[in-house]
Write an enzyme that holds these catalytic residues in place. Structure first.
Site, mmCIF file in Angstrom:
data_model
loop_
_atom_site.group_PDB
_atom_site.id
_atom_site.type_symbol
_atom_site.label_atom_id
_atom_site.label_comp_id
_atom_site.label_asym_id
_atom_site.label_seq_id
_atom_site.Cartn_x
_atom_site.Cartn_y
_atom_site.Cartn_z
ATOM 1 N N HIS A 414 -29.228 -46.281 -23.187
ATOM 2 C CA HIS A 414 -28.652 -47.022 -22.058
ATOM 3 C C HIS A 414 -28.058 -46.162 -20.964
ATOM 4 C CE1 HIS A 414 -28.873 -51.283 -23.230
ATOM 5 N NE2 HIS A 414 -28.924 -50.795 -24.453
ATOM 6 N N LYS A 638 -18.659 -55.089 -10.946
ATOM 7 C CA LYS A 638 -19.199 -54.305 -12.058
ATOM 8 C C LYS A 638 -18.040 -53.490 -12.593
ATOM 9 C CE LYS A 638 -22.237 -52.552 -9.116
ATOM 10 N NZ LYS A 638 -23.479 -52.615 -9.877
ATOM 11 N N ARG A 639 -18.210 -52.851 -13.756
ATOM 12 C CA ARG A 639 -17.131 -52.006 -14.237
ATOM 13 C C ARG A 639 -16.780 -50.956 -13.174
ATOM 14 N NH1 ARG A 639 -15.435 -52.688 -19.711
ATOM 15 N NH2 ARG A 639 -14.139 -50.885 -19.278
ATOM 16 N N LYS A 644 -20.556 -45.466 -10.133
ATOM 17 C CA LYS A 644 -20.951 -46.696 -9.433
ATOM 18 C C LYS A 644 -20.455 -46.702 -7.982
ATOM 19 C CE LYS A 644 -21.046 -49.514 -13.673
ATOM 20 N NZ LYS A 644 -22.341 -50.241 -13.647
ATOM 21 N N THR A 746 -27.893 -54.586 -14.226
ATOM 22 C CA THR A 746 -28.418 -55.949 -14.351
ATOM 23 C C THR A 746 -27.742 -56.860 -13.332
ATOM 24 O OG1 THR A 746 -26.838 -56.335 -16.137
ATOM 25 C CG2 THR A 746 -29.099 -55.833 -16.762
ATOM 26 N N LYS A 750 -29.059 -60.252 -10.922
ATOM 27 C CA LYS A 750 -28.386 -61.557 -10.827
ATOM 28 C C LYS A 750 -28.193 -61.940 -9.358
ATOM 29 C CE LYS A 750 -25.773 -60.196 -14.914
ATOM 30 N NZ LYS A 750 -24.472 -59.655 -15.340
HETATM 31 C C1 LIG Z 1 -24.063 -58.427 -15.447
HETATM 32 C C2 LIG Z 1 -22.675 -58.041 -15.756
HETATM 33 C C3 LIG Z 1 -22.307 -56.700 -15.768
HETATM 34 C C4 LIG Z 1 -23.274 -55.588 -15.450
HETATM 35 O O1 LIG Z 1 -23.212 -55.336 -14.050
HETATM 36 P P1 LIG Z 1 -23.831 -54.003 -13.425
HETATM 37 O O2 LIG Z 1 -23.737 -54.232 -11.947
HETATM 38 O O3 LIG Z 1 -25.237 -53.925 -13.891
HETATM 39 O O4 LIG Z 1 -22.996 -52.872 -13.877
HETATM 40 C C5 LIG Z 1 -20.999 -56.375 -16.046
HETATM 41 N N1 LIG Z 1 -20.088 -57.333 -16.304
HETATM 42 C C6 LIG Z 1 -20.407 -58.635 -16.279
HETATM 43 C C7 LIG Z 1 -19.349 -59.648 -16.558
HETATM 44 C C8 LIG Z 1 -21.709 -59.040 -16.016
HETATM 45 O O5 LIG Z 1 -22.022 -60.339 -16.019
#
Ligand SMILES: *Cc1c(COP(=O)(O)O)cnc(C)c1O
Length: 842
Positions: A414, A638-639, A644, A746, A750
């Site tokens: 990952h 995101k985190r 990032k 991911t 979305k």
């Molecule tokens: C999809 C999702 C992530 C992953 O987000 P990235 O932008 O890919 O880091 C993290 N936290 C939550 C709650 C999510 O739904």
């Protein structure tokens, strides 16, 4: 509160939310009342809104039970190959709406709830004069937050295309005999509060009111052994004098999309055995022994809140040591693996052909009946544990056991961030899992013999490829263990899988390289590496076994991330191309013929505006912030992590602010920038980034010259449920990691599925999204991986950019001078110092 559709309109709708047939509705109402009475033991006079949520949840759950039992019965009779997805994280979010969507019950439940008079207490408060609003009930469900970010969310439910087998929701929707196996953490990812601009963590007591979606199965409890020593006898090895902790399974149903399949997610909870510590008790000892049961049961107490980090970064050596020395995490990893493998083997042995019950003893056909997928290295111990079971308990010769193990196991990588690599100290292994250490040594010896025979005389390669790292503290490299013990190794996006195969080495240094300032004008930066001169290498393994290496680009489930969170858009699409896209997203291509259709474009824009209004209303109610719903919603959720590059976003905001201030009479397109995400509690820089965002917000949001043309909002407590509210409202999706660092992402998908435009770098799955949609339809900027590598080689000098670009200099100077932290001018000194002096390769 403004709503996209009136309640009446909603109930009238058929289509993606299912039919609200008369029979359906009246049955649901009857069962709802039955559960309120018999399950919740309440009447209308004393029932709370939460009682009503639980009554609804149980009513919906009833519709799963028959399908669940029949699905499992079917698997038992047909004995298909079973897929086991092993993961330390399952970031599921809420279950109620997902279940209703997949069972086509949503409209009927909505109507039934509307027809049920509200609890008396609520009626008195005049809140719900008429019936219940289902969305209000849904909001009472706790998130199952048993994950950190993308990795855990992927485990929860993912999907790309039909032919790609992936993960729980997807596998159930495809009708595969799949199981998710993990830990039932009593506390999931912490709740984030923002207090005076700082992140404060609160325990996530998600089980407080009970969990209607799980079923405990104490009859399937299994022992898990720790510590002890090994005895070598002529007839084999015995692991003795161990301490036992019991693993108590809890099953949660995983419904497929409208196909009557219900699979199982089984999460283990730690339970002390009855005789725990009770060997030599007197009265005092007895009380203490009972109190000490907690020690054993701590194994499933809490999720480790680190995303993309195996231990907190940038901490003092003392704290760092404290974390590394902690064996609890390794215990968690073995706990889930040991309990799960017992289940897998039991199910493999006992099967039923027709009416004839047989007990399988031939383990060579295990790979025909069982696939074990390792979600990152966290469940890597499945490999030595399967070897231990086959060799020590089932008495298979080593070679046969190894052949079976490799054919059964597969590993998903990952991340390429070195700080996320799991490398467990040998001492810890020796104490906690002495037999597994012996097995790993044996695996390593045979592996190195093979390396030596293929590359005679190449001692360096031998050292690089060892499962055991020498030099300093001896460690087991869990990624190497996974590669050697699996028949397939996959990355999670094409660029990431390529990097795994091609990267010679990622140098490690004492700080993180981010090149942040170098492409600031178009937005850029890059990280990499950390720590003690360790070299990260998959390339050697690729050269030796190229057939193992594959790509499986991540995906998201269109059920949760479109139908469920954005029913308005799903409806607009379904009106044009039907509902097949919900099972097969490639059908969205059919929308091509509507690109110039004014009515379609108007409908899409209308839904977006409704979603923005709804989210703005939500934020206003929850956090008392006022947002201009006609501004661009520019969202990065995101985190919080250096790679990032939330910091890059901050520099952009500051520059935009300065430009407005300089030319306040110009026509500025109003923008609301929202940033949300949790920082690992031990990750100091990430916490400072949150503080910087809130500090910028305090200045920008209160500047009368700016007005509502720029607002900066930190979205508190970002989690699955908040993602479901925010993403459908986004105009602009920020996916701006340094090229080569975000394995897939991911969140990017979305947003795209919900009609937001992407501003992003050529990183992770952004690359494939740009390919699929056409690069002209995304705002792609910044260095490519090759550029990052070239800059690394050449050497990155932050002050070059700082001196060359006046607006950048101004932004950095403002942060440094305390413009955003007047009470504490040197608050962000550390961040500026990092940007100017440590954000570069050595
Ligand atoms: C999809 C999702 C992530 C992953 O987000 P990235 O932008 O890919 O880091 C993290 N936290 C939550 C709650 C999510 O739904």
């Amino acid at each position: 509160m403004s709503k996209p559709l009136s309640d009446y309109d909603k109930r009238k709708q058929i289509s993606v939310r299912g039919l609200a047939g008369v029979d359906n509705v009246s049955d649901l109402k009857t069962n709802f009342n039955r559960h309120l009475h018999f399950t919740l033991v309440k009447d209308r006079n004393v029932a709370t809104k939460r009682d009503y949520y639980f009554a609804l949840a149980h009513t919906v759950r009833d519709h799963l039970v028959g399908r669940w039992i029949r699905t499992q019965q079917h698997y038992y009779e047909k004995d298909p190959k079973r897929v086991y997805y092993l993961s330390l994280e399952f970031y599921m979010g809420r279950a109620l709406q997902n279940t209703m969507v997949n069972l086509a019950l949503e409209n009927a439940c909505d109507e039934a709830a509307y027809q049920v008079p509200a609890p008396r207490a609520l009626q008195l408060r005049t809140q719900f004069k008429l019936g219940l609003d289902m969305e209000d009930l849904e909001d009472l469900e706790e998130d199952a937050g048993l994950g950190n970010g993308g990795l855990g969310r992927l485990a929860g439910t993912s999907y790309r295309r039909h032919r790609h087998a992936c993960f729980l929701d997807s596998m159930a929707s495809l009708g595969l005999a799949a199981y998710g196996y993990g830990i039932r953490y009593e506390f999931g990812i912490f709740n984030q509060k923002i207090v005076s601009g700082w992140q404060v963590e609160e325990a996530d007591d998600w089980l407080r009111y009970g969990n209607p979606w799980e079923k405990a199965r104490p009859e399937y409890m299994r022992p898990v052994h720790f510590y002890g020593r090994t005895e070598h006898h002529p007839d084999g090895v015995k692991w003795v004098d161990t301490q036992v902790v019991l693993a108590l399974p809890y099953d949660t149903p995983v419904p497929g999309y409208r196909n009557n399949v219900v699979n199982t997610m089984r999460l283990w909870s730690a339970k002390a055995p009855c005789e725990f510590n009770l060997k030599d008790f007197n009265v005092g000892g007895y009380i203490q022994a009972v109190l000490d049961r907690n020690l054993a049961e701590n194994i499933s107490r809490v999720l480790y809140p680190n995303d993309n980090v195996s231990k907190p970064v940038a901490l003092s050596p003392v704290i760092s040591h404290f974390f590394e020395g902690k064996e609890l995490r390794l215990k968690q990893e073995y706990f889930v693996v040991a309990a799960t493998l017992q289940d897998i083997i039991r199910r493999f042995k006992v099967s039923k052909f027709g009416s004839r019950e047989v007990v399988r003893t031939d383990f060579t056909c295990l790979p025909k009946k069982v696939a074990i997928q390792l979600n990152d290295t966290h469940p890597a111990l499945a490999i030595p544990e399967l070897m231990r079971v086959l060799v020590d308990e089932e008495k298979l010769p080593w070679e046969n056991a190894w052949d079976v193990t490799v054919k059964t196991c597969a590993y998903t990588n990952h991340t390429v961030l070195p700080e996320a690599l799991e490398r467990w100290p040998i001492d810890l292994f020796q104490t906690l899992l002495p037999r597994h250490l012996e097995i790993i040594y044996e695996i390593n010896q045979r592996h190195l013999e093979r390396v030596a025979s293929i590359y005679p005389g190449d001692m360096e390669r031998l050292q690089r490829m060892s499962l055991i790292e020498e030099g300093g503290v001896k460690r087991v490299n869990m990624a190497h263990l996974c590669i050697v013990g699996s028949h397939a190794v996959n990355g999670v996006a094409q660029i990431h899988s390529d990097i795994l195969k091609a990267t010679v080495c990622v140098r490690l240094c004492s700080t993180r390289d981010t090149h942040l300032l170098s492409t600031y004008t178009v937005m850029l930066f890059t990280p990499l590496t950390w720590s003690l001169g360790y070299v990260y290498r998959f390339k050697d393994f690729y050269e030796m076994d190229p057939h193992k290496f594959q790509n499986k680009t991540n995906g998201i489930t269109p059920r949760r991330w479109l139908v469920m969170c954005n029913p308005g858009l799903a409806e607009v699409i379904a009106e044009r191309i039907g509902e097949d896209f919900i099972r097969d997203l490639s059908q969205l291509r059919k929308l091509h013929s509507f690109v110039d259709d004014d009515a379609f474009i108007r409908d899409v824009a209308k839904v977006k505006q409704e979603n923005k209004l709804k989210f703005a209303t939500h934020l206003e109610e929850q956090y008392k912030v006022k947002i201009n719903p006609n501004s661009i919603f520019d969202i990065q959720v995101k985190r919080i992590h250096e790679y990032k590059r939330q910091l890059l976003n901050c520099l952009h905001i500051i520059t935009y602010y300065n430009r407005i201030k300089k030319d306040p009479n110009k026509q500025w397109t109003p923008r609301t920038v929202m940033i949300g995400g949790k920082a690992a509690p031990g990750y100091h820089t990430a916490k400072m980034i949150i503080r910087l965002v809130t500090a910028i917000g305090e200045v920008v949001n209160n500047d009368p010259v700016v007005g509502d043309r720029l607002k900066v909002i930190f979205l508190e407590n970002y989690r699955v449920t908040l993602a479901e509210k925010a993403i459908p409202a986004a105009d602009l999706s920020e996916q701006i990691s340094t090229a080569g660092t975000e394995a897939s992402g991911t969140g990017n998908m979305k947003f795209m599925l919900n009609g937001a435009l992407t501003i992003g770098t050529m990183d992770g799955a952004n690359v494939e999204m740009a390919e699929e949609a056409g690069e002209e339809n995304l705002f792609i900027f910044g260095m490519r991986v090759e550029d990052v590598e070239a800059l690394d080689k050449k050497g990155y000098n932050a002050s070059e950019y700082y001196n060359r670009i006046p607006e950048l200099k101004l932004a950095v100077d403002q942060i440094a001078a305390g413009f955003f932290s007047t009470k504490q001018p040197d608050l962000f000194k550390g961040i500026v110092d990092m940007l100017m002096h440590h954000d570069r390769p050595q």
